[in-house]
Design an enzyme around this catalytic site. Structure first.
Site, PDB file in Angstrom:
ATOM      1  N   ASN A 103       9.685  33.094 -31.194  1.00 49.60           N
ATOM      2  CA  ASN A 103       8.878  33.905 -30.280  1.00 49.60           C
ATOM      3  C   ASN A 103       7.803  33.095 -29.559  1.00 49.60           C
ATOM      4  OD1 ASN A 103       7.893  33.926 -33.097  1.00 49.60           O
ATOM      5  ND2 ASN A 103       6.159  35.024 -32.251  1.00 49.60           N
ATOM      6  N   HIS A 104       7.494  31.885 -30.066  1.00 43.84           N
ATOM      7  CA  HIS A 104       6.508  31.028 -29.384  1.00 43.84           C
ATOM      8  C   HIS A 104       7.154  30.022 -28.427  1.00 43.84           C
ATOM      9  CE1 HIS A 104       2.878  32.438 -31.376  1.00 43.84           C
ATOM     10  NE2 HIS A 104       3.534  32.420 -32.531  1.00 43.84           N
ATOM     11  N   HIS A 135      15.098  33.969 -36.631  1.00 37.22           N
ATOM     12  CA  HIS A 135      13.646  33.966 -36.503  1.00 37.22           C
ATOM     13  C   HIS A 135      13.157  35.406 -36.557  1.00 37.22           C
ATOM     14  CE1 HIS A 135      10.136  31.564 -35.563  1.00 37.22           C
ATOM     15  NE2 HIS A 135       9.706  32.586 -34.864  1.00 37.22           N
ATOM     16  N   HIS A 178       9.791  31.885 -39.161  1.00 38.38           N
ATOM     17  CA  HIS A 178       8.764  32.749 -38.547  1.00 38.38           C
ATOM     18  C   HIS A 178       7.693  33.241 -39.509  1.00 38.38           C
ATOM     19  CE1 HIS A 178       6.760  35.559 -35.820  1.00 38.38           C
ATOM     20  NE2 HIS A 178       6.928  36.511 -36.727  1.00 38.38           N
TER      21      HIS A 178
END
Ligand SMILES: [Fe+2]
Ligand SMILES: [Fe+2]
Length: 272
Positions: free
Chosen positions: A67-68, A154, A179
């Site tokens: 997500n990053h 993730h 994650h």
């Protein structure tokens, strides 16, 4: 094939843990392939070409994100020219740059498919991760079209990760979570031969709140107010992940063991 996977590298402590421990480990375990989740490598947020190169130089073959993925704007162009960097595979067709799955050739001719997928519970929701992974696995059958398959899932929820492991059982060499930044103790070989761990843990300083200096996260829980920025913790990091060995005839796992080197966590290293 001998494969190691390491969880989210957080900031300089995480990168140093990789640089300090991976080169020797690669020798001792005679690793054929090393995958590292690097979504927090650049000061805790995303990845840059410079931080990626530190990890490749230390012995990583492929870096995965999550997500990053896009926290650093340069990643949008960098990923287009770096096939060893994978973002989640389940962005809607034609949206995100780069790739989420790729088949890599080893020097000896064996081939490994690596995928990164973003799960949905308590996360930004992309396309169905189960359908996305199913399509990839059907298109590249283990033991026929490739010698090994690693899925980096993730996600936040242990239930969704556990389900994904069983969904892939017998069709992948390793399904491993990232994650949450905390290693789980459930590394195992599932009934149909897929190695599995709910979360590989972070590679970073565990005297922290999931890799960040403790004060600001604690203050936000207590006061519900923002008083500063999240900064990566700077103490000695732990390299945290999992080692698997596959049967080259089938691509399925015959060993699955934890790795934790350096820093505060109890130390464990497989031996050949
Ligand atoms: Fe992370
Ligand atoms: Fe993440």
């Amino acid at each position: 094939m001998r494969i190691a996977f390491f969880g989210d590298v957080v900031g300089k402590s995480g990168r140093k843990a990789v640089a300090d421990h991976l080169p020797g480990l690669r020798e001792r375990l005679k690793l054929d392939f090393v995958i590292i989740n690097a979504e927090n490598a650049a000061a805790g947020f995303g990845i840059t070409e410079r931080t990626a190169n530190e990890l490749y130089d230390a012995g990583a073959d492929v870096l995965t994100l999550g997500n990053h993925a896009w926290d650093q704007s340069e990643t949008l162009s960098y990923i287009e020219r770096e096939p060893r960097l994978l973002r989640p595979v389940n962005y809607p067709e034609g949206t995100a740059p780069g790739k989420g799955a790729f088949l890599y050739d080893l020097p000896d001719g064996r081939r490994i498919l690596v995928m990164n997928v973003l799960l949905r519970l308590f996360m930004q929701t992309l396309d169905d991760p189960f359908a996305s992974i199913d399509r990839q696995l059907e298109a590249c059958p283990l033991g026929m079209a490739c010698d090994a398959i690693v899925v980096d899932m993730h996600g936040e929820a242990t239930s969704e990760k556990h389900a994904m492991g069983h969904f892939c059982d017998g069709r992948a060499s390793l399904v491993v979570g990232t994650h949450t930044h905390i290693p789980t103790a459930d590394h195992q070989i599932l009934p149909q031969g897929t190695a599995y761990q709910t979360d590989a843990g972070m590679s970073g300083d565990y005297d922290s709140v999931i890799g960040m200096q403790k004060e600001e996260p604690i203050a936000r829980f207590v006061t519900h107010m923002r008083s500063g920025r999240f900064q990566p913790a700077t103490g000695e990091g732990t390299l945290s992940g999992v080692f698997i060995e596959t049967d080259d005839a089938t691509g399925l796992a015959i060993r699955c063991e934890a790795i934790r080197l350096g820093g505060r966590l109890s130390q464990i290293e497989p031996t050949l």
